[in-house]
Design a protein around this motif. Structure first.
Motif, short mmCIF file in Angstrom:
data_model
loop_
_atom_site.label_atom_id
_atom_site.label_comp_id
_atom_site.label_asym_id
_atom_site.label_seq_id
_atom_site.Cartn_x
_atom_site.Cartn_y
_atom_site.Cartn_z
N LEU A 174 0.74 -1.27 -0.05
CA LEU A 174 0.03 -0.20 0.23
C LEU A 174 0.89 1.20 0.02
O LEU A 174 0.64 2.34 -0.79
N TRP A 175 1.92 1.48 1.09
CA TRP A 175 2.92 2.47 0.80
C TRP A 175 3.41 2.60 -0.53
O TRP A 175 3.61 3.76 -0.95
N GLU A 176 4.04 1.56 -1.14
CA GLU A 176 4.66 1.66 -2.45
C GLU A 176 3.50 2.08 -3.44
O GLU A 176 4.26 3.01 -4.54
N ALA A 177 2.18 1.80 -3.47
CA ALA A 177 1.39 2.23 -4.31
C ALA A 177 0.73 3.79 -3.90
O ALA A 177 0.72 4.23 -5.07
N PRO A 182 -2.01 7.03 3.32
CA PRO A 182 -2.99 5.98 4.12
C PRO A 182 -2.22 5.18 5.20
O PRO A 182 -2.94 4.50 6.03
N ILE A 183 -0.89 5.27 5.23
CA ILE A 183 0.01 4.62 6.52
C ILE A 183 -0.68 5.28 7.66
O ILE A 183 -0.82 4.86 8.71
N ARG A 184 -0.32 6.51 7.65
CA ARG A 184 -0.32 7.56 8.66
C ARG A 184 -1.76 7.58 9.18
O ARG A 184 -2.10 7.68 10.22
N GLU A 185 -2.75 7.40 8.21
CA GLU A 185 -4.15 7.33 8.41
C GLU A 185 -4.51 6.00 9.37
O GLU A 185 -5.36 6.07 10.34
#
Length: 240
Positions: A174-177, A182-185
């Motif tokens: 997800l982070w790479e995309a 979204p990781i922070r959220e």
């Protein structure tokens, strides 16, 4: 590339062995897990006590952009730990993340992470060491600890470790995309809520305030009583 696992009955430190392998040229996505660890280490030189039956695992990464990866990996690991623990428990379990990557159960520490990096410019490595109390929490004077067995049957540590790597792959993808947003959220949704009073310990001093979120670099934002908000890069977080 799939994860490759090495299992040991007893090790001094899974991270120390994995760092040796990294320096010797081991490829990424190698996991070393010990069923008993005698010299585990936490942040700031603390020991991580392993009474047996718990998770002691270290993961090797070879990121292409090591600076970006090092900035996000504490939060990726924390969310992955949270989701893995949730898989093995009931919905009533009170899990919470504490900045940047501690997992709490009923506001007592259940799991912690130690991130180390090295290598040369062409062969950077990152080792993520993870300890989680699955079967029992060690008794350490002055510390409040918890174990997953308080809210569920203690899972097999090898199964927990494999599921954790699947979660890591998911969140890294997800982070790479989509980047850090979204990781922070996801981290904020699982962490101590905005407005929670806390103190940051630096050496022998404390800075008190309330949690005001994370900035785009993952720094904790601390709202002070005088109305000022400051970013926190490092320090122990004490929740009130």
């Amino acid at each position: 590339m799939t994860w490759r696992f090495e299992f040991y009955e007893t090790l001094g430190s899974t991270s120390d062995l994995l760092k040796e392998k990294a320096e010797a040229g081991a490829q990424g996505k190698l996991a070393i897990q010990a069923f008993s660890q005698t010299s585990g280490r936490g942040t700031r030189g603390r020991s991580w006590v392993d009474p047996g039956g718990n998770l002691a695992i270290s993961l090797l990464f070879r990121p292409e952009k090591s600076i970006d990866f090092l900035a996000v990996i504490p939060f990726l690991t924390a969310v992955s730990l949270y989701e893995t623990a949730r898989q093995f428990s009931t919905g009533e379990a009170d899990f919470m993340l504490k900045w940047p990557n501690d997992l709490l159960l009923s506001e007592r520490k259940m799991a912690g992470v130690l991130i180390e990096a090295g290598g040369n410019a062409d062969r950077k490595w990152v080792v993520v060491g993870i300890g989680a109390n699955l079967r029992q929490a060690p008794q350490i004077e002055g510390r409040q600890l918890s174990a997953l067995s308080e809210v569920a049957a203690a899972p097999d540590s090898a199964v927990f470790g494999r599921d954790l790597t699947l979660q890591m792959d998911r969140w890294i993808g997800l982070w790479e995309a989509e980047g850090f947003a979204p990781i922070r959220e996801a981290w904020l949704e699982r962490a101590h809520p905005v407005g929670r009073h806390l103190a940051v310990q630096r050496s022998e001093t404390y800075i008190s305030g309330s949690f005001s979120g994370l900035d785009e670099q993952g720094r904790l934002l601390l709202a002070l009583p005088n109305g000022e908000t400051i970013p926190v890069v490092t320090g122990d977080i004490l929740l009130d």
